[in-house]
Design an enzyme around this catalytic site. Structure first.
Site, PDB file in Angstrom:
ATOM      1  N   PHE A 100       0.841  -1.258  -0.053  1.00  0.00           N
ATOM      2  CA  PHE A 100      -0.083   0.095  -0.027  1.00  0.00           C
ATOM      3  C   PHE A 100       0.810   1.534   0.054  1.00  0.00           C
ATOM      4  O   PHE A 100       0.791   2.076  -0.771  1.00  0.00           O
ATOM      5  CB  PHE A 100      -1.089  -0.079   1.174  1.00  0.00           C
ATOM      6  CG  PHE A 100      -1.739   1.235   1.574  1.00  0.00           C
ATOM      7  CD1 PHE A 100      -2.396   1.897   0.749  1.00  0.00           C
ATOM      8  CD2 PHE A 100      -1.452   1.660   2.844  1.00  0.00           C
ATOM      9  CE1 PHE A 100      -2.975   3.001   1.267  1.00  0.00           C
ATOM     10  CE2 PHE A 100      -1.882   2.869   3.369  1.00  0.00           C
ATOM     11  CZ  PHE A 100      -2.844   3.476   2.349  1.00  0.00           C
ATOM     12  N   ASP A 147       9.697  -7.185  -3.829  1.00  0.00           N
ATOM     13  CA  ASP A 147       8.677  -7.442  -2.874  1.00  0.00           C
ATOM     14  C   ASP A 147       8.148  -9.067  -3.318  1.00  0.00           C
ATOM     15  O   ASP A 147       8.256  -9.464  -4.123  1.00  0.00           O
ATOM     16  CB  ASP A 147       7.472  -6.672  -3.508  1.00  0.00           C
ATOM     17  CG  ASP A 147       6.277  -6.532  -2.118  1.00  0.00           C
ATOM     18  OD1 ASP A 147       5.966  -5.402  -1.810  1.00  0.00           O
ATOM     19  OD2 ASP A 147       5.789  -7.768  -1.993  1.00  0.00           O
ATOM     20  N   GLY A 180       1.704  -8.060  -1.175  1.00  0.00           N
ATOM     21  CA  GLY A 180       1.694  -6.751  -2.068  1.00  0.00           C
ATOM     22  C   GLY A 180       0.814  -7.288  -3.438  1.00  0.00           C
ATOM     23  O   GLY A 180       0.484  -8.324  -3.670  1.00  0.00           O
ATOM     24  N   LEU A 196      10.589  -0.876   3.422  1.00  0.00           N
ATOM     25  CA  LEU A 196       9.223  -0.874   3.892  1.00  0.00           C
ATOM     26  C   LEU A 196       8.748  -2.281   4.086  1.00  0.00           C
ATOM     27  O   LEU A 196       7.508  -2.715   4.547  1.00  0.00           O
ATOM     28  CB  LEU A 196       8.254  -0.118   2.938  1.00  0.00           C
ATOM     29  CG  LEU A 196       8.219   1.452   3.105  1.00  0.00           C
ATOM     30  CD1 LEU A 196       9.344   2.151   2.559  1.00  0.00           C
ATOM     31  CD2 LEU A 196       6.902   2.040   2.481  1.00  0.00           C
ATOM     32  N   SER A 245       7.122   2.353  13.115  1.00  0.00           N
ATOM     33  CA  SER A 245       5.548   2.594  13.276  1.00  0.00           C
ATOM     34  C   SER A 245       5.416   3.148  14.730  1.00  0.00           C
ATOM     35  O   SER A 245       5.867   2.990  15.725  1.00  0.00           O
ATOM     36  CB  SER A 245       4.866   1.253  13.407  1.00  0.00           C
ATOM     37  OG  SER A 245       3.541   1.266  13.834  1.00  0.00           O
ATOM     38  N   TYR A 281       4.257  -7.599  16.524  1.00  0.00           N
ATOM     39  CA  TYR A 281       4.466  -6.473  15.735  1.00  0.00           C
ATOM     40  C   TYR A 281       5.277  -5.364  16.106  1.00  0.00           C
ATOM     41  O   TYR A 281       6.285  -4.971  15.364  1.00  0.00           O
ATOM     42  CB  TYR A 281       3.082  -6.119  15.037  1.00  0.00           C
ATOM     43  CG  TYR A 281       3.261  -5.035  13.913  1.00  0.00           C
ATOM     44  CD1 TYR A 281       3.838  -5.189  12.559  1.00  0.00           C
ATOM     45  CD2 TYR A 281       3.002  -3.828  14.057  1.00  0.00           C
ATOM     46  CE1 TYR A 281       4.021  -3.952  11.850  1.00  0.00           C
ATOM     47  CE2 TYR A 281       3.129  -2.707  13.557  1.00  0.00           C
ATOM     48  CZ  TYR A 281       3.632  -2.985  12.233  1.00  0.00           C
ATOM     49  OH  TYR A 281       3.832  -1.724  11.290  1.00  0.00           O
ATOM     50  N   LYS A 302       9.147  -3.997  14.930  1.00  0.00           N
ATOM     51  CA  LYS A 302       9.306  -2.786  14.288  1.00  0.00           C
ATOM     52  C   LYS A 302      10.356  -1.930  15.201  1.00  0.00           C
ATOM     53  O   LYS A 302      11.210  -1.252  14.683  1.00  0.00           O
ATOM     54  CB  LYS A 302       8.132  -1.819  14.253  1.00  0.00           C
ATOM     55  CG  LYS A 302       7.174  -2.399  13.382  1.00  0.00           C
ATOM     56  CD  LYS A 302       7.512  -2.693  11.911  1.00  0.00           C
ATOM     57  CE  LYS A 302       7.689  -1.797  11.169  1.00  0.00           C
ATOM     58  NZ  LYS A 302       8.150  -2.165   9.610  1.00  0.00           N
ATOM     59  N   PHE A 333     -15.607  -1.132  17.543  1.00  0.00           N
ATOM     60  CA  PHE A 333     -14.982  -2.165  18.461  1.00  0.00           C
ATOM     61  C   PHE A 333     -14.878  -1.594  19.778  1.00  0.00           C
ATOM     62  O   PHE A 333     -14.471  -0.150  19.591  1.00  0.00           O
ATOM     63  CB  PHE A 333     -13.720  -2.756  18.149  1.00  0.00           C
ATOM     64  CG  PHE A 333     -13.774  -3.690  16.897  1.00  0.00           C
ATOM     65  CD1 PHE A 333     -14.890  -4.308  16.596  1.00  0.00           C
ATOM     66  CD2 PHE A 333     -12.765  -3.886  16.175  1.00  0.00           C
ATOM     67  CE1 PHE A 333     -14.958  -5.197  15.441  1.00  0.00           C
ATOM     68  CE2 PHE A 333     -12.706  -4.859  15.111  1.00  0.00           C
ATOM     69  CZ  PHE A 333     -13.775  -5.387  14.763  1.00  0.00           C
TER      70      PHE A 333
END
Ligand SMILES: NC(=O)c1ccc[n+]([C@@H]2O[C@H](COP(=O)([O-])OP(=O)(O)OC[C@H]3O[C@@H](n4cnc5c(N)ncnc54)[C@H](O)[C@@H]3O)[C@@H](O)[C@H]2O)c1
Length: 306
Positions: free
Chosen positions: A11, A31, A36, A71, A115, A139, A143, A200
């Site tokens: 993205f 990639d 992707g 990325l 992030s 995650y 990062k 949520f």
């Protein structure tokens, strides 16, 4: 410049690669297409299917490259809780592999996409880069570890490494994985359909939503500004928006008659995330140009799914 974008069919990576190519740079993308989509890329971009864990491929691709934008990553928080080993392997191992290749080939400059998730729950908002990291998922841990590796080894090996801690990006073409769809495209899809918009928790949790084009501008500036190696910058809008507010804006711009329902058992994540962007303003001249409502309208207009 000859530039490599890892994860460039994603993205964010595809928007970056296409913009760099439009600016006249020679842009290579690597990639593995695990998440992707090749059709996102303009034909001027030179696409190579492969993994950042493929040592020979990286060595081949990096010849003559002047700047790397890193990325490539696994990006789903909930999935990372199920498969932390894989997240560590790709997000941390892939970053270290890339750094080794850059060292061997003498590539001078790296920009890595980290992030805002590395901050986790913070009392002080907006969050500055000096806040103590408080990652809440594999995650986010991956990062943060990738950042530390890049900054530490980059300094030792003379690779000017700039880290961007990116908050919640949205825009046309954002992936909608069925199991863990990000909130903006999920709400746009729900509001454009016949069903309900599902919030949520109680919807008071806030996020810093930043438009894709503003993030691309920040990435490009980070790769072309001298003297910022070793630095870390928050990239967000600088504003926080509750999920309740987001749902109302989306219902208004889609002219939707969907009702809002609350799922108390849904995963809410941290209670607040708002980026302090003064460092990026000072050193990158970064000023977000696109308001949330305008960015959502542009997304709605440009993305045929909604
Ligand atoms: N979108 C956001 O809101 C956001 C926020 C903060 C940080 N980021 C970071 O920005 C980067 C891009 O995120 P995105 O939202 O575009 O996600 P994305 O999933 O669309 O892009 C990631 C790309 O990396 C590729 N990839 C995964 N594993 C790979 C491997 N081993 N080798 C090569 N390619 C591989 C995927 O196929 C995908 O195209 C990520 O590093 C992410 O952590 C994104």
């Amino acid at each position: 410049m000859r530039i490599l974008v890892t994860g460039g069919a994603g993205f964010l990576g595809s928007a970056l690669a296409n913009t760099l190519a439009q600016q006249g740079h020679e842009v290579l993308v690597v990639d593995d297409l695990s998440a992707g989509d090749l059709t996102r890329l303009h034909k001027q971009v030179l696409f190579h299917r492969g993994s950042v864990l493929d040592r020979p491929k990286l060595w081949t691709l990096l010849h003559g490259v002047e700047c790397v934008y890193h990325l490539a990553a696994r990006v789903l928080v909930a999935e990372s809780i199920l498969y932390p080993y894989d997240y560590n392997k790709v997000n941390v191992g892939g970053t270290v592999m890339l750094l080794e290749a850059m060292r061997d080939l003498g590539i001078p400059r790296l920009v890595i996409a980290s992030s805002g998730a590395i901050y986790g729950e913070q009392n002080e908002q907006p969050i500055s880069e000096a806040a103590p990291p408080n990652p809440r998922s594999p995650y986010a841990v991956s990062k943060l570890a990738a950042e530390y590796y890049a900054q530490t080894i980059g300094a030792i090996w003379g690779i000017a490494t700039t880290t961007l801690r990116i908050f919640n990006v949205y825009g046309p073409g954002q992936s909608l994985p069925p199991s863990h769809p990000p909130v903006v495209p999920r709400f746009l899809q729900q509001a454009s359909g016949d069903g309900s918009v599902v919030i949520f928790g109680d919807g008071t949790q806030t996020r810093d939503f930043v438009y894709l084009d503003d993030v691309v501008t920040a990435l490009i500036t980070a790769g072309t500004t001298d003297g910022i190696g070793g630095q870390t910058f928050n990239i967000g809008s600088g504003r926080d928006t509750s999920i309740n507010q987001l749902s109302k804006i989306i219902l208004a711009i889609t002219k939707s008659e969907s009702n809002i329902i609350y799922n108390a058992a849904g995963s809410v994540g941290v209670s607040r995330l708002q980026a302090n962007i003064t460092a990026a303003q000072k050193y990158l001249g970064y000023t977000p140009q696109v308001s949330l409502e305008s960015g959502l309208r542009q997304t709605l207009h440009a993305d045929a799914r909604f």
